[in-house]
Write a protein that holds these residues in place. Structure first.
Motif, PDB file in Angstrom:
ATOM      1  N   SER A  12       0.946  -1.127  -0.152  1.00 24.69           N
ATOM      2  CA  SER A  12       0.145   0.065  -0.018  1.00 24.69           C
ATOM      3  C   SER A  12       0.894   1.381   0.025  1.00 24.69           C
ATOM      4  O   SER A  12       0.437   2.149  -0.749  1.00 24.69           O
ATOM      5  CB  SER A  12      -0.808  -0.072   1.266  1.00 24.69           C
ATOM      6  N   LEU A  13       1.842   1.226   0.893  1.00 28.19           N
ATOM      7  CA  LEU A  13       2.704   2.379   0.896  1.00 28.19           C
ATOM      8  C   LEU A  13       3.639   2.519  -0.396  1.00 28.19           C
ATOM      9  O   LEU A  13       3.547   3.785  -0.939  1.00 28.19           O
ATOM     10  CB  LEU A  13       3.813   2.096   1.814  1.00 28.19           C
ATOM     11  N   GLU A  15       2.534   1.874  -3.603  1.00 28.02           N
ATOM     12  CA  GLU A  15       1.448   2.145  -4.454  1.00 28.02           C
ATOM     13  C   GLU A  15       1.190   3.781  -4.233  1.00 28.02           C
ATOM     14  O   GLU A  15       1.534   4.659  -5.240  1.00 28.02           O
ATOM     15  CB  GLU A  15       0.092   1.711  -4.252  1.00 28.02           C
ATOM     16  N   ARG A  16       1.255   4.202  -2.969  1.00 26.13           N
ATOM     17  CA  ARG A  16       1.138   5.715  -2.788  1.00 26.13           C
ATOM     18  C   ARG A  16       2.380   6.369  -3.090  1.00 26.13           C
ATOM     19  O   ARG A  16       2.280   7.450  -3.557  1.00 26.13           O
ATOM     20  CB  ARG A  16       0.825   5.812  -1.252  1.00 26.13           C
ATOM     21  N   LEU A  17       3.580   5.998  -2.596  1.00 28.52           N
ATOM     22  CA  LEU A  17       4.784   6.674  -2.783  1.00 28.52           C
ATOM     23  C   LEU A  17       5.133   6.692  -4.396  1.00 28.52           C
ATOM     24  O   LEU A  17       5.638   7.739  -4.694  1.00 28.52           O
ATOM     25  CB  LEU A  17       5.724   5.867  -2.143  1.00 28.52           C
ATOM     26  N   LEU A  20       2.996   9.299  -5.818  1.00 23.18           N
ATOM     27  CA  LEU A  20       3.434  10.920  -5.216  1.00 23.18           C
ATOM     28  C   LEU A  20       4.728  11.208  -5.838  1.00 23.18           C
ATOM     29  O   LEU A  20       4.811  12.495  -6.157  1.00 23.18           O
ATOM     30  CB  LEU A  20       3.492  11.109  -3.701  1.00 23.18           C
ATOM     31  N   ALA A 128       6.340  14.735   0.573  1.00 26.40           N
ATOM     32  CA  ALA A 128       5.222  13.947   0.053  1.00 26.40           C
ATOM     33  C   ALA A 128       5.331  12.510   0.428  1.00 26.40           C
ATOM     34  O   ALA A 128       4.377  11.933   1.036  1.00 26.40           O
ATOM     35  CB  ALA A 128       5.295  13.893  -1.304  1.00 26.40           C
ATOM     36  N   ASP A 129       6.692  11.888   0.836  1.00 27.55           N
ATOM     37  CA  ASP A 129       6.784  10.579   1.529  1.00 27.55           C
ATOM     38  C   ASP A 129       6.352  10.607   3.040  1.00 27.55           C
ATOM     39  O   ASP A 129       5.499   9.852   3.290  1.00 27.55           O
ATOM     40  CB  ASP A 129       8.124  10.257   1.426  1.00 27.55           C
ATOM     41  N   ALA A 132       2.523  10.261   2.979  1.00 20.95           N
ATOM     42  CA  ALA A 132       2.106   8.847   2.584  1.00 20.95           C
ATOM     43  C   ALA A 132       2.134   8.216   4.030  1.00 20.95           C
ATOM     44  O   ALA A 132       1.207   7.188   4.172  1.00 20.95           O
ATOM     45  CB  ALA A 132       3.083   8.257   1.517  1.00 20.95           C
ATOM     46  N   ALA A 135      -0.494   9.147   6.533  1.00 20.81           N
ATOM     47  CA  ALA A 135      -1.836   8.664   6.084  1.00 20.81           C
ATOM     48  C   ALA A 135      -1.924   7.000   6.589  1.00 20.81           C
ATOM     49  O   ALA A 135      -3.000   6.765   7.296  1.00 20.81           O
ATOM     50  CB  ALA A 135      -2.141   8.892   4.670  1.00 20.81           C
ATOM     51  N   HIS A 136      -0.903   6.511   6.433  1.00 18.24           N
ATOM     52  CA  HIS A 136      -0.623   5.107   6.831  1.00 18.24           C
ATOM     53  C   HIS A 136      -0.799   4.810   8.404  1.00 18.24           C
ATOM     54  O   HIS A 136      -1.506   3.890   8.980  1.00 18.24           O
ATOM     55  CB  HIS A 136       0.260   4.238   6.184  1.00 18.24           C
TER      56      HIS A 136
END
Ligand SMILES: C[S@@+](CC[C@H](N)C(=O)[O-])C[C@H]1O[C@@H](n2cnc3c(N)ncnc32)[C@H](O)[C@@H]1O
Length: 242
Positions: A12-13, A15-17, A20, A128-129, A132, A135-136
């Protein structure tokens, strides 16, 4: 956390990273996805944060790629102290819920505690990292909050338009002259008349300068802790000060 849970978290991380950073899958620094989930005691509460397992390795990989030092990627004493202070003195409940903005949230500990107490939280960071990971962390702690990539130097006016906020939180963010100067100009404009700015800081020179200049517009109550972190509560002076 069980291995399959950690694998799902990493996926999941990733995908988000990837989204971003706008890089193809597989181009993220390995140390960024070599993560652990750690428990932290903050006053009478416990929270979990997700963080890169070896910060020095991430710093090395980021440096090699010409990217900034990932200050966001460690649980700094100030962030944990601010989170603990929000347990001891929670954001006051109201209807609608109080609006809380965290600046430079890093891994997100204060935002987790504020969201637990029922506040409407916006957790922000210029990295941005960090957003992410925060959010997790919010999801792992089963609380709801918004997150956004916000460098307050670049996106200050957009933040002002989102305000005013009832509470602004910031832990260990006044470590550059540029941040101090922008904070002095911007932060008073983020708060409502009865708003409060809660800062935690390892007694950096930048914070001393910020507080000295801010006394013209804020009342300041400071408290030093044994671990070297100081907590500062600032409230706008009625009439904007002298
Ligand atoms: C020392 S770390 C502290 C992180 C977290 N608040 C804590 O205490 O654990 C500083 C954080 O501030 C963020 N930061 C620094 N300058 C910023 C700016 N101008 N706008 C937004 N974030 C900023 C960095 O990306 C980093 O996450």
């Amino acid at each position: 956390m069980a291995d399959d849970g950690l694998s799902a978290l990493r996926a999941s991380l990733a995908e988000r990273l990837n989204a971003l950073r706008e890089v193809p899958v597989g181009e993220l620094p390995p140390a960024l996805l070599d993560v652990v989930v750690q428990r932290f005691a903050v006053s009478s509460q416990e929270l979990v944060l997700v963080l890169p397992r070896v910060w020095e390795q991430l710093r090395h990989e980021e440096g090699g790629a010409g990217r900034p030092i990932p200050y966001w990627a460690r649980p700094w004493p100030s962030g944990l102290a601010l989170a603990a202070s929000l347990v001891d003195e929670p954001v006051r409940r109201s209807h609608p819920p109080p609006r809380v903005l965290e600046l430079g949230c890093g891994l997100g500990a204060p935002s987790v505690v504020a969201a637990r107490s029922g506040a409407a939280v916006l957790a922000t960071d210029g990295a941005a990292d960090a957003v992410a990971f925060a959010a997790h962390a919010l999801a792992l702690n089963e609380v709801v909050a918004d997150v956004a990539v916000v460098d307050w130097a670049a996106h200050g006016e957009a933040l002002v338009e989102l305000g005013p906020f009832d509470v602004v939180l910031a832990a260990d963010v006044l470590y550059t002259r540029a941040n101090v100067e922008t904070a002095l100009r911007l932060w008073p404009r983020l708060l409502g008349e009865s708003g409060v700015l809660r800062l935690a800081d390892p007694q950096r020179a930048g914070t001393r300068d910020f507080l000295a200049a801010a006394r013209g517009t804020f009342s300041v109550v400071s408290q030093r802790q044994d671990d070297g972190v100081a907590l500062h509560v600032l409230r706008p002076l009625r009439g904007g000060g002298a």
